[in-house]
Motif scaffolding. Structure first.
Motif, PDB file in Angstrom:
ATOM      1  N   TYR A 261       0.571  -1.188   0.216  1.00 61.61           N
ATOM      2  CA  TYR A 261      -0.219   0.116   0.185  1.00 61.61           C
ATOM      3  C   TYR A 261       1.116   0.788  -0.059  1.00 61.61           C
ATOM      4  O   TYR A 261       0.244   2.464  -0.494  1.00 61.61           O
ATOM      5  N   TRP A 283      -0.912  -2.071  -5.692  1.00 61.91           N
ATOM      6  CA  TRP A 283      -2.032  -2.128  -5.021  1.00 61.91           C
ATOM      7  C   TRP A 283      -3.348  -3.227  -4.476  1.00 61.91           C
ATOM      8  O   TRP A 283      -3.768  -3.823  -4.141  1.00 61.91           O
ATOM      9  N   SER A 286      -1.406  -5.788  -2.491  1.00 58.74           N
ATOM     10  CA  SER A 286      -1.824  -5.415  -1.350  1.00 58.74           C
ATOM     11  C   SER A 286      -3.908  -5.837  -0.036  1.00 58.74           C
ATOM     12  O   SER A 286      -4.260  -5.723  -1.348  1.00 58.74           O
ATOM     13  N   HIS A 288      -4.406  -4.210   1.983  1.00 59.45           N
ATOM     14  CA  HIS A 288      -4.786  -3.448   2.733  1.00 59.45           C
ATOM     15  C   HIS A 288      -6.325  -2.168   2.607  1.00 59.45           C
ATOM     16  O   HIS A 288      -6.437  -2.769   0.997  1.00 59.45           O
ATOM     17  N   ALA A 291      -5.639   0.167   0.467  1.00 58.47           N
ATOM     18  CA  ALA A 291      -5.085   0.169  -0.599  1.00 58.47           C
ATOM     19  C   ALA A 291      -5.981   0.356  -2.038  1.00 58.47           C
ATOM     20  O   ALA A 291      -5.886  -0.328  -3.622  1.00 58.47           O
TER      21      ALA A 291
END
Length: 778
Positions: A261, A283, A286, A288, A291
């Protein structure tokens, strides 16, 4: 073995070679608990240290504890407890623990040099520069030098390179679980500065195998590297295929998700289309939620169909509550033409509006708390029940689900005394503290005593099951047995049995660091009040949700717990301009799903006539300095534009009253000789001022003396404060002087006994009433 700490004149001091003791303690732990996580270089590092002579070991540890890869040998010669420091450094060079600077080191080395060293280096190479040039410019010029020219300069003669940095960082990572901690934590522990958990059988390695450990270490290093990386180095790093390798294990996955991220954000910030394309690729890797949000937003700009497909996939199989909320919100606004976001809609449709005095701008939750508490005060404490019709209709909460009673009386302009008397509203600041403490105490045994490898070392505050978000997954049976405390008596349990258990846990473990909640004196009181007013099934339901997904429900909880008419509700407080954050909406919905009453309180700044004010004036022995003391206090309570009570007393200042003060105030040494001390009136005065805004003419003077007197008694003093000088300047501009004497003359107010506390307080109260009258009609 933990080194002893010797008291000397009541000050804790460490043994002479405490750092060697700490290093040996660290190495022993590593060999006992992390042997399966060590590869050959790490084992060789430990063995090489053990084979050294005692004094060389001391120098080795001193070098280890120096930050960075480079050490200046001249700074290593001043350790008096080490015999022949130069000889020990030579020994470290001989075994290649240290080595001389090489050409490949120059790029990193230059960044560690100070300005004087850079100047010396540039002068030796006849590089022209301004004497006033900043260090950044000198560093740029130095980087243009050839590596061989730098290495041959005498600056490098004193600098040596550590050869064991990577091995050492790995061992620290195994022990502490991060790359930020160092052995100084042992010293802080021994000095009593840092509280650690007691050693137990539940402590053990953080990783199941060496592959997981090395994967987590790799991505942790990458994340750390991003903080200091240059733009060119960033582009080179992004091209390295190794940074896209699949992480192994839960901890490595978390580090990798954050790294991907963050490197994506760094790349996207560059004015480079290729870098932006790379950012999207990172991204995609990821997990996250931030992200994924960035990826969806950018994909929508390029390919709406692809963005729609991605959103639908998230909504069909939700894995992260915050991401699911974003996906629903984004989908509704972009593809279903919804005009409002979920958060804005929540604020508009399901919130209460309250009007709070602007003095609470920096303490909005406190303002709302006192608003509710003021509504429930007995009549004699709230202007003898004088709540006028204008106030009740305009300033009370517009709560749709709980309309105000006695509305007919309000329409007729009559008083709503009965409603006020029966409220007895209790308000507690809870935020994240309540549910974190309740969760931690309920599952303390499971988290710290039942789980395998509960913590990595004594320095770990947060148990492994919390870090890995796997409490329910690993200990479902034990969790359900613990939740039965809240429900075992009957379907609507009283939760008293659970409160007994929680009290026992708190008594046994009070003060122990745990990484979940902070201990505080009123914690059990708040939990007890909460459990008295809720259904045990609701509590069990939400604690179960937290056990299944603690990381998703650890924060974002409402600011206040309000108990009104014996009914409990939670309120999230929002000042003007504030928005509901995603984590707040997630936690609010989780509480509602469990059966709790949760609302959102929107605050607007406006004069609240039912807000009590205490207008204070103090007479003193001199200026607001530690040496001066209070000689008299006058206090006047104002509610709804009326003075409703007063309090005054001479105070024995425990020092002589100067003659010029006696001439000014009329207060003499004889008058205060038998007067009470401040400590003898503080409790009575505190009750008088309870729930008020502290008001004074030049408020910081009077407020400052209160803080000083409280500090002498080792008590804290904190009240919202308001200055009548500032308020008069704002609402009544144009006066030649804003002194109390001049204002009372200008506006025809009484000031018969100026510089006596109660008289001055009464005059300042009249100014406050004038100001509030302006506010009322603003």
């Amino acid at each position: 073995m933990t080194p002893s700490v010797k008291p000397a004149n009541s000050v804790l001091v460490l043994p002479e070679k405490y750092y060697l003791d700490h290093f040996n303690e660290f190495i022993t732990y590593t060999e006992v608990h992390c042997a399966s996580l060590l590869s050959s270089p790490h084992i060789e590092f430990i063995q090489r240290f053990k084979q050294l002579q005692h004094n060389t070991q001391c120098m080795f540890v001193r070098a280890v504890n120096r930050k960075g890869s480079f050490i200046a040998c001249s700074k290593m010669l001043s350790y008096e407890e080490i015999e022949n420091c130069q000889q020990q450094l030579d020994a470290l060079l001989e075994i290649r623990a240290l080595r001389h600077v090489e050409k490949s080191d120059v790029s990193l080395l230059l960044g560690t040099l100070n300005k004087a060293q850079l100047v010396e280096l540039l002068c030796a190479q006849n590089v022209l520069f301004k004497k006033s040039a900043p260090k950044a410019e000198l560093l740029r010029l130095a980087k243009a030098l050839t590596p061989s020219a730098v290495v041959q300069h005498e600056v490098c003669d004193d600098i040596k390179v550590k050869t064991f940095v990577n091995e050492w960082q790995y061992l620290l990572f195994l022990f502490f679980g991060n790359l930020k901690s160092a052995l100084d934590k042992f010293s802080m522990r021994d000095l009593g500065v840092l509280k650690t958990r007691s050693k137990s059988k539940q402590q053990g390695p953080r990783f199941d195998d060496i592959e997981q450990a090395q994967s987590a270490f790799y991505f942790a290093q990458l994340q750390q590297q991003l903080a200091t990386i240059s733009e060119q180095e960033l582009l080179v790093l992004a091209q390295n295929q190794a940074v896209q390798q699949s992480p192994v294990g839960i901890i490595a996955n978390e580090y990798a998700a954050h790294f991907w991220y963050e490197i994506g954000c760094a790349l996207f910030a560059l004015d480079n289309d290729s870098a932006k394309t790379q950012a999207l690729a990172f991204w995609r890797l990821s997990s996250h939620h931030k992200a994924q949000e960035r990826l969806i937003r950018e994909t929508y700009k390029l390919d709406k169909a692809q963005a729609k497909s991605t959103l639908e996939a998230i909504l069909e199989s939700p894995k992260d509550d915050e991401l699911s909320l974003f996906a629903f919100d984004f989908y509704q606004r972009k593809f279903n033409q919804a005009k409002l976001s979920v958060r804005t809609q929540r604020l508009r449709e399901h919130s209460t509006k309250l009007y709070i005095d602007e003095v609470y701008k920096d303490r909005v939750e406190l303002g709302v708390k006192r608003y509710y508490e003021t509504l429930s005060l007995p009549d004699e404490k709230c202007a003898m029940g004088e709540k006028n019709a204008v106030y009740q209709s305009e300033y009370t909460s517009e709560r749709k689900e709980q309309p105000l009673k006695n509305s007919q009386e309000l329409q007729n302009g009559q008083q709503s005394v009965e409603h006020t008397r029966v409220s007895h509203t209790q308000v507690y600041r809870t935020e994240n503290r309540l549910f974190r403490a309740l969760f931690g105490l309920t599952f303390w045994h499971e988290l710290f005593n039942e789980a395998q490898r509960a913590t990595g070392s004594e320095f770990d505050r947060t148990p492994r099951l919390i870090k890995e978000n796997s409490l329910y997954q690993e200990l479902e049976e034990q969790v359900e047995a613990r939740l039965a405390l809240f429900t075992q008596h009957h379907p609507h349990a009283t939760t008293s049995h659970a409160m007994g258990y929680i009290t026992q846990v708190a008594s046994r473990h009070y003060g122990q660091p745990n990484g979940i909640f902070r201990w505080h004196s009123k914690m059990l009181e708040i939990i007890g009040v909460f459990l008295q007013h809720v259904d045990g099934q609701c509590v069990a339901s939400h604690l179960r949700a937290m056990a299944k997904n603690y990381q998703g429900l650890k924060d974002g909880y409402p600011d206040l717990m309000v108990i009104e008419h014996q009914q409990l509700r939670f309120e999230e407080v929002k000042a003007p301009g504030d928005q509901l954050r995603a984590n707040q909406l997630v936690s609010i919905e989780a509480l509602q799903n469990a059966g709790f009453n949760v609302g959102v309180c929107q605050v607007e700044w406006r004069y609240n006539p039912q807000q009590p004010y205490v207008v204070v004036d103090v007479e003193t022995t001199g200026g607001c300095k530690p040496g001066h003391r209070i000689t008299e206090i006058g206090a006047v309570k104002v509610i709804n534009g009326r003075v409703v009570d007063s309090w005054s007393s001479l105070i024995n200042p425990e020092r002589r009253v100067p003659h010029f003060i006696t001439r000014l105030t009329g207060i003499s040494n004889d008058m205060v000789e038998d007067a009470p001390l401040f400590c003898e009136v503080i409790d009575d005065l505190e009750r008088f001022m309870q729930d008020c805004i502290f008001v004074a003419h030049n408020v910081n003077f009077d407020y400052g003396f209160f803080k000083l007197e409280y500090a002498r008694l080792e008590r804290s003093f904190s009240m919202p404060k308001l200055c009548t000088v500032r308020e008069m300047r704002k609402y009544y501009p144009g006066s030649k002087s804003y002194s109390l004497g001049n204002l009372t003359k200008e506006y025809g107010l009484s000031l018969d006994n100026h510089h006596r506390a109660l008289c001055d307080a009464q005059a300042a109260a009249e100014l406050l009433i004038m100001v509030n009258e302006k506010k009322r009609h603003a």
